[in-house]
Design a protein around this motif. Structure first.
Motif, PDB file in Angstrom:
ATOM      1  N   ILE A 138       0.835  -1.207   0.000  1.00  0.00           N
ATOM      2  CA  ILE A 138       0.000   0.000   0.000  1.00  0.00           C
ATOM      3  C   ILE A 138       0.869   1.255   0.000  1.00  0.00           C
ATOM      4  CG2 ILE A 138      -1.641   1.354   1.373  1.00  0.00           C
ATOM      5  CD1 ILE A 138      -2.898  -1.290   2.261  1.00  0.00           C
ATOM      6  N   ALA A 139       1.870   1.282   0.861  1.00  0.00           N
ATOM      7  CA  ALA A 139       2.752   2.448   0.945  1.00  0.00           C
ATOM      8  C   ALA A 139       3.563   2.626  -0.335  1.00  0.00           C
ATOM      9  CB  ALA A 139       3.672   2.318   2.156  1.00  0.00           C
ATOM     10  N   ARG A 140       4.018   1.526  -0.955  1.00  0.00           N
ATOM     11  CA  ARG A 140       4.772   1.626  -2.214  1.00  0.00           C
ATOM     12  C   ARG A 140       3.890   2.178  -3.324  1.00  0.00           C
ATOM     13  NH1 ARG A 140       6.870  -3.228  -0.219  1.00  0.00           N
ATOM     14  NH2 ARG A 140       5.371  -4.458  -1.435  1.00  0.00           N
ATOM     15  N   LYS A 141       2.661   1.683  -3.420  1.00  0.00           N
ATOM     16  CA  LYS A 141       1.741   2.175  -4.447  1.00  0.00           C
ATOM     17  C   LYS A 141       1.418   3.646  -4.234  1.00  0.00           C
ATOM     18  CE  LYS A 141      -0.494  -2.129  -5.752  1.00  0.00           C
ATOM     19  NZ  LYS A 141      -1.759  -2.871  -5.814  1.00  0.00           N
ATOM     20  N   PHE A 142       1.205   4.026  -2.966  1.00  0.00           N
ATOM     21  CA  PHE A 142       0.898   5.432  -2.698  1.00  0.00           C
ATOM     22  C   PHE A 142       2.086   6.328  -3.032  1.00  0.00           C
ATOM     23  CE2 PHE A 142       0.483   9.330  -0.320  1.00  0.00           C
ATOM     24  CZ  PHE A 142      -0.785   9.728  -0.715  1.00  0.00           C
ATOM     25  N   ALA A 143       3.299   5.890  -2.722  1.00  0.00           N
ATOM     26  CA  ALA A 143       4.492   6.677  -3.058  1.00  0.00           C
ATOM     27  C   ALA A 143       4.597   6.878  -4.567  1.00  0.00           C
ATOM     28  CB  ALA A 143       5.749   6.014  -2.504  1.00  0.00           C
ATOM     29  N   ASP A 144       4.269   5.844  -5.344  1.00  0.00           N
ATOM     30  CA  ASP A 144       4.253   5.981  -6.805  1.00  0.00           C
ATOM     31  C   ASP A 144       3.211   7.008  -7.236  1.00  0.00           C
ATOM     32  OD1 ASP A 144       6.205   4.017  -6.990  1.00  0.00           O
ATOM     33  OD2 ASP A 144       4.813   2.438  -7.647  1.00  0.00           O
ATOM     34  N   LEU A 145       2.000   6.877  -6.687  1.00  0.00           N
ATOM     35  CA  LEU A 145       0.923   7.811  -7.014  1.00  0.00           C
ATOM     36  C   LEU A 145       1.323   9.242  -6.683  1.00  0.00           C
ATOM     37  CD1 LEU A 145      -2.052   8.379  -7.828  1.00  0.00           C
ATOM     38  CD2 LEU A 145      -2.677   7.881  -5.444  1.00  0.00           C
ATOM     39  N   GLN A 146       1.890   9.452  -5.512  1.00  0.00           N
ATOM     40  CA  GLN A 146       2.331  10.781  -5.082  1.00  0.00           C
ATOM     41  C   GLN A 146       3.397  11.327  -6.029  1.00  0.00           C
ATOM     42  OE1 GLN A 146       1.563  12.677  -1.899  1.00  0.00           O
ATOM     43  NE2 GLN A 146       2.352  14.177  -3.328  1.00  0.00           N
ATOM     44  N   GLY A 147       4.380  10.508  -6.343  1.00  0.00           N
ATOM     45  CA  GLY A 147       5.464  10.954  -7.226  1.00  0.00           C
ATOM     46  C   GLY A 147       4.971  11.333  -8.608  1.00  0.00           C
ATOM     47  N   TRP A 148       4.105  10.510  -9.182  1.00  0.00           N
ATOM     48  CA  TRP A 148       3.573  10.817 -10.512  1.00  0.00           C
ATOM     49  C   TRP A 148       2.688  12.050 -10.496  1.00  0.00           C
ATOM     50  CZ3 TRP A 148       2.305   4.994 -10.866  1.00  0.00           C
ATOM     51  CH2 TRP A 148       3.430   4.301 -11.322  1.00  0.00           C
ATOM     52  N   THR A 149       1.923  12.229  -9.428  1.00  0.00           N
ATOM     53  CA  THR A 149       1.079  13.424  -9.325  1.00  0.00           C
ATOM     54  C   THR A 149       1.942  14.666  -9.185  1.00  0.00           C
ATOM     55  OG1 THR A 149      -0.703  12.121  -8.340  1.00  0.00           O
ATOM     56  CG2 THR A 149      -0.812  14.507  -8.049  1.00  0.00           C
ATOM     57  N   ASN A 150       2.980  14.595  -8.353  1.00  0.00           N
ATOM     58  CA  ASN A 150       3.904  15.730  -8.216  1.00  0.00           C
ATOM     59  C   ASN A 150       4.534  16.078  -9.564  1.00  0.00           C
ATOM     60  OD1 ASN A 150       3.379  15.931  -5.498  1.00  0.00           O
ATOM     61  ND2 ASN A 150       5.378  15.174  -4.835  1.00  0.00           N
ATOM     62  N   GLN A 151       4.941  15.068 -10.324  1.00  0.00           N
ATOM     63  CA  GLN A 151       5.534  15.324 -11.639  1.00  0.00           C
ATOM     64  C   GLN A 151       4.540  16.019 -12.561  1.00  0.00           C
ATOM     65  OE1 GLN A 151       7.651  12.026 -13.532  1.00  0.00           O
ATOM     66  NE2 GLN A 151       7.926  11.106 -11.495  1.00  0.00           N
ATOM     67  N   PHE A 152       3.288  15.588 -12.512  1.00  0.00           N
ATOM     68  CA  PHE A 152       2.243  16.185 -13.335  1.00  0.00           C
ATOM     69  C   PHE A 152       2.059  17.664 -12.985  1.00  0.00           C
ATOM     70  CE2 PHE A 152      -2.337  17.220 -13.787  1.00  0.00           C
ATOM     71  CZ  PHE A 152      -2.445  17.129 -15.171  1.00  0.00           C
ATOM     72  N   ILE A 153       1.940  17.955 -11.703  1.00  0.00           N
ATOM     73  CA  ILE A 153       1.754  19.346 -11.271  1.00  0.00           C
ATOM     74  C   ILE A 153       2.974  20.183 -11.645  1.00  0.00           C
ATOM     75  CG2 ILE A 153       1.458  20.882  -9.280  1.00  0.00           C
ATOM     76  CD1 ILE A 153      -0.074  18.515  -7.936  1.00  0.00           C
ATOM     77  N   ALA A 154       4.164  19.667 -11.358  1.00  0.00           N
ATOM     78  CA  ALA A 154       5.400  20.416 -11.654  1.00  0.00           C
ATOM     79  C   ALA A 154       5.528  20.713 -13.142  1.00  0.00           C
ATOM     80  CB  ALA A 154       6.618  19.639 -11.151  1.00  0.00           C
ATOM     81  N   SER A 155       5.079  19.796 -13.995  1.00  0.00           N
ATOM     82  CA  SER A 155       5.187  20.018 -15.445  1.00  0.00           C
ATOM     83  C   SER A 155       4.310  21.177 -15.900  1.00  0.00           C
ATOM     84  CB  SER A 155       4.822  18.744 -16.206  1.00  0.00           C
ATOM     85  OG  SER A 155       3.423  18.492 -16.159  1.00  0.00           O
ATOM     86  N   LEU A 156       3.219  21.434 -15.190  1.00  0.00           N
ATOM     87  CA  LEU A 156       2.297  22.510 -15.563  1.00  0.00           C
ATOM     88  C   LEU A 156       2.535  23.806 -14.784  1.00  0.00           C
ATOM     89  CD1 LEU A 156      -0.992  20.409 -15.727  1.00  0.00           C
ATOM     90  CD2 LEU A 156       0.433  21.165 -17.648  1.00  0.00           C
ATOM     91  N   ALA A 157       3.307  23.723 -13.729  1.00  0.00           N
ATOM     92  CA  ALA A 157       3.500  24.873 -12.836  1.00  0.00           C
ATOM     93  C   ALA A 157       4.361  25.960 -13.484  1.00  0.00           C
ATOM     94  CB  ALA A 157       4.151  24.408 -11.534  1.00  0.00           C
ATOM     95  N   ASN A 158       4.028  27.196 -13.126  1.00  0.00           N
ATOM     96  CA  ASN A 158       4.850  28.332 -13.537  1.00  0.00           C
ATOM     97  C   ASN A 158       6.159  28.350 -12.762  1.00  0.00           C
ATOM     98  OD1 ASN A 158       1.779  29.187 -13.450  1.00  0.00           O
ATOM     99  ND2 ASN A 158       2.726  30.183 -15.208  1.00  0.00           N
ATOM    100  N   THR A 159       6.072  28.004 -11.474  1.00  0.00           N
ATOM    101  CA  THR A 159       7.257  27.939 -10.620  1.00  0.00           C
ATOM    102  C   THR A 159       7.189  26.682  -9.768  1.00  0.00           C
ATOM    103  OG1 THR A 159       6.263  29.159  -8.781  1.00  0.00           O
ATOM    104  CG2 THR A 159       7.420  30.471 -10.453  1.00  0.00           C
ATOM    105  N   VAL A 160       8.369  26.156  -9.410  1.00  0.00           N
ATOM    106  CA  VAL A 160       8.474  25.015  -8.501  1.00  0.00           C
ATOM    107  C   VAL A 160       9.545  25.356  -7.475  1.00  0.00           C
ATOM    108  CG1 VAL A 160       9.031  22.556  -8.255  1.00  0.00           C
ATOM    109  CG2 VAL A 160       7.821  23.369 -10.311  1.00  0.00           C
ATOM    110  N   THR A 161       9.182  25.222  -6.206  1.00  0.00           N
ATOM    111  CA  THR A 161      10.105  25.487  -5.106  1.00  0.00           C
ATOM    112  C   THR A 161      10.215  24.237  -4.246  1.00  0.00           C
ATOM    113  OG1 THR A 161       9.444  27.817  -5.074  1.00  0.00           O
ATOM    114  CG2 THR A 161      10.567  26.968  -3.103  1.00  0.00           C
TER     115      THR A 161
END
Length: 172
Positions: A138-161
């Motif tokens: 469960i924790a491994r799957k959630f970490a994957d989900l979190q990482g992919w979601t972060n990548q998605f947001i960062a790709s669309l973001a104007n800035t990333v900090t």
């Protein structure tokens, strides 16, 4: 149509993400919005939420929306969305019969609807995958989900900090 301005703030637990995002919002407006995604899971979370509320002060408008972020009426507002990790936790546990890929698509669809709004979004998330592999599936799957979601947001973001030990590191 103009889309949201997206500012992504990520880092580890207690790295200063919320403080940084709140200060950023206060520089942009005296009446910011706070889009809270956490459910109250236990007494510890209840105390964390109370601390965040106290830290913000009375000039903030708080919207508590644990799943359907796009329902928030934030057009023309400066909004701190805190946080993607808790939001994903809600989606993940509400959809346990689905695959991680299906849950990721649900998350992306909801985020895209939110990003269509004309507002200034300061989005907070966690980098939970920076350590070793999680001990259970469960924790491994959630970490994957979190990482992919972060990548998605960062790709669309104007800035990333990236926040590290209370210090902001500009990534994008």
């Amino acid at each position: 149509m103009k889309r949201a301005g997206i500012h992504f703030v990520t880092g580890g637990q207690r790295s200063g993400k919320s403080r940084f995002a709140q200060e950023w919002a206060m520089k942009k407006t005296t009446k910011p919005y706070y889009l809270a995604t956490s459910r109250i899971w236990d007494d510890d979370f209840k105390q964390r939420i109370a601390r965040h509320q106290k830290d913000r002060g009375d000039n903030w408008t708080t919207l508590e929306i644990p799943v359907h972020l796009s329902q928030a009426d934030v057009t023309g507002k400066v909004v701190v969305l805190d946080c993607i990790t808790m939001w994903l936790t809600n989606i993940y546990f509400d959809n346990q019969s689905l695959t991680i890929d299906e849950i990721l698509e649900i998350a992306k669809e909801e985020l895209n609807k939110l990003f269509e709004k004309e507002c200034e979004l300061i989005i907070i998330s966690n980098e939970i995958g920076m350590g070793g592999h999680a001990e259970n599936e469960i924790a491994r799957k959630f970490a994957d989900l979190q990482g992919w979601t972060n990548q998605f947001i960062a790709s669309l973001a104007n800035t990333v900090t990236l926040m590290v030990s209370g210090l902001p590191l500009k990534i994008k």
